[in-house]
Design a protein around this motif. Sequence first.
Motif, short mmCIF file in Angstrom:
data_model
loop_
_atom_site.label_atom_id
_atom_site.label_comp_id
_atom_site.label_asym_id
_atom_site.label_seq_id
_atom_site.Cartn_x
_atom_site.Cartn_y
_atom_site.Cartn_z
N LEU A 1 -2.74 4.30 -3.04
CA LEU A 1 -2.41 3.43 -4.17
C LEU A 1 -2.15 2.04 -3.62
O LEU A 1 -1.28 1.85 -2.77
CB LEU A 1 -1.17 3.94 -4.91
CG LEU A 1 -0.66 3.06 -6.05
CD1 LEU A 1 -1.67 3.05 -7.20
CD2 LEU A 1 0.69 3.57 -6.57
N HIS A 2 -2.94 1.06 -4.07
CA HIS A 2 -2.77 -0.33 -3.62
C HIS A 2 -2.29 -1.15 -4.82
O HIS A 2 -2.99 -1.24 -5.82
CB HIS A 2 -4.10 -0.87 -3.11
CG HIS A 2 -3.95 -2.14 -2.33
ND1 HIS A 2 -5.01 -2.75 -1.69
CD2 HIS A 2 -2.88 -2.92 -2.08
CE1 HIS A 2 -4.60 -3.84 -1.08
NE2 HIS A 2 -3.30 -3.98 -1.31
N VAL A 3 -1.11 -1.72 -4.71
CA VAL A 3 -0.56 -2.53 -5.79
C VAL A 3 -0.32 -3.95 -5.30
O VAL A 3 -0.16 -4.19 -4.10
CB VAL A 3 0.75 -1.93 -6.33
CG1 VAL A 3 0.49 -0.58 -6.98
CG2 VAL A 3 1.78 -1.78 -5.22
N HIS A 4 -0.30 -4.88 -6.22
CA HIS A 4 -0.10 -6.28 -5.89
C HIS A 4 1.14 -6.80 -6.61
O HIS A 4 1.57 -6.24 -7.62
CB HIS A 4 -1.34 -7.10 -6.26
CG HIS A 4 -2.55 -6.73 -5.49
ND1 HIS A 4 -2.71 -7.07 -4.16
CD2 HIS A 4 -3.65 -6.01 -5.82
CE1 HIS A 4 -3.87 -6.60 -3.73
NE2 HIS A 4 -4.45 -5.94 -4.71
N PRO A 5 1.70 -7.89 -6.12
CA PRO A 5 2.97 -8.35 -6.66
C PRO A 5 2.86 -8.94 -8.05
O PRO A 5 1.79 -9.35 -8.51
CB PRO A 5 3.41 -9.42 -5.65
CG PRO A 5 2.15 -9.89 -5.02
CD PRO A 5 1.25 -8.70 -4.97
N VAL B 1 0.87 -1.19 0.00
CA VAL B 1 0.00 0.00 0.00
C VAL B 1 0.89 1.22 0.00
O VAL B 1 1.86 1.30 0.76
CB VAL B 1 -0.93 0.02 1.23
CG1 VAL B 1 -1.61 1.38 1.38
CG2 VAL B 1 -1.97 -1.08 1.14
N ALA B 2 0.59 2.18 -0.86
CA ALA B 2 1.34 3.44 -0.92
C ALA B 2 0.41 4.59 -0.57
O ALA B 2 -0.71 4.67 -1.07
CB ALA B 2 1.93 3.66 -2.31
N LEU B 3 0.88 5.50 0.31
CA LEU B 3 0.12 6.68 0.70
C LEU B 3 0.99 7.90 0.47
O LEU B 3 2.15 7.94 0.90
CB LEU B 3 -0.30 6.60 2.17
CG LEU B 3 -1.26 5.47 2.52
CD1 LEU B 3 -1.48 5.41 4.02
CD2 LEU B 3 -2.59 5.64 1.79
#
Length: 325
Positions: free
Chosen positions: A250-254, A240-242
């Motif tokens: 911003l929520h990213v997955h591997p 999760v990036a804030l």
Amino acid sequence: MHTGLRITAFAAALAATFGTAYGVGRGVDPVVADKAPAPHETHGRPSTEQQERKEGGDHEDRESAPPGGLQISENGYTLDLATARVTAGQRTELRFTVRDGSGKAVTAYQREHDKELHLVLASRDLVTYRHLHPTRAADGTWSTPVDLPRAGGYRVFADFTPARKGAGNLTLGADLAASGPYDPAPLPAPNGTVRTGDYQVRLDGALRPGRASELKLRVSRRGEPVTDLQPYLGAYGHLVALRSGDLAYLHVHPNGEPGDGATKSGPQVSFTATAPSPGTYRLFLDFRHQGTVHTAAFTVRAGTAPGTRPSAPAAETEHSEGHGH
């Protein structure tokens, strides 16, 4: 900083609201619409002119969308946070509902990464972080226990996809105030490696504004690489990036997943991410090892000179281990 300053819940809420207005008022660019491309997705390659514009920092012509997590309502859905105030240091039941355009509670969701809804809670200074998984009652009310260690303003993010046909993924946000002696903490300084308990996590790769880039996180324990990470919510890691200031989400997955025949269970977990804009971000990596979920928190700067190594706070961060995983 005024140590020991006593604030009320109302003052904390007011501070959180002012913090949001300040972050937006400083003219931070909005979050771009597209998240990091997943490995199975195909995207057209931008022209040379478009690519140079993204790399060069010209953001005026960039296609944009409403910032993720900064709005309480989007596409006809609203986050109704019933618990808007808590007391720092006291265990409290956090309750909320997602409502549709007619005001009815949403009771049908698509399951994503083993859950219908992911709840993220972060302090305005980005030092305290929780990744929670609340339970839903039949009437659509969600609830989860929380115990926030510090007073001040917090932001609650609900990440979900309604089951309605054609509905896309949404991240809605709402402010939460924790009353008590207020002692704001500075944003941890950038550094290349962070520790969480016995674990050390190194971050390689550059977070770039408006451009997808690979972030590699390597996990070791007591100096030895961890090669037996365990799946957590269907992946070997979640990120999760804030954005510092307004807490754009911003929520990213591997890249890859357990059982796909190509993805190894450590020590490296790879992500593809796109920074919404130049600025400072906090990245929170959740990973599981030996039955316990750990969180490594990084401070990184997007838009720095090419070749600059991304970073992580030298000090440990208050994180979600043992709080909702």
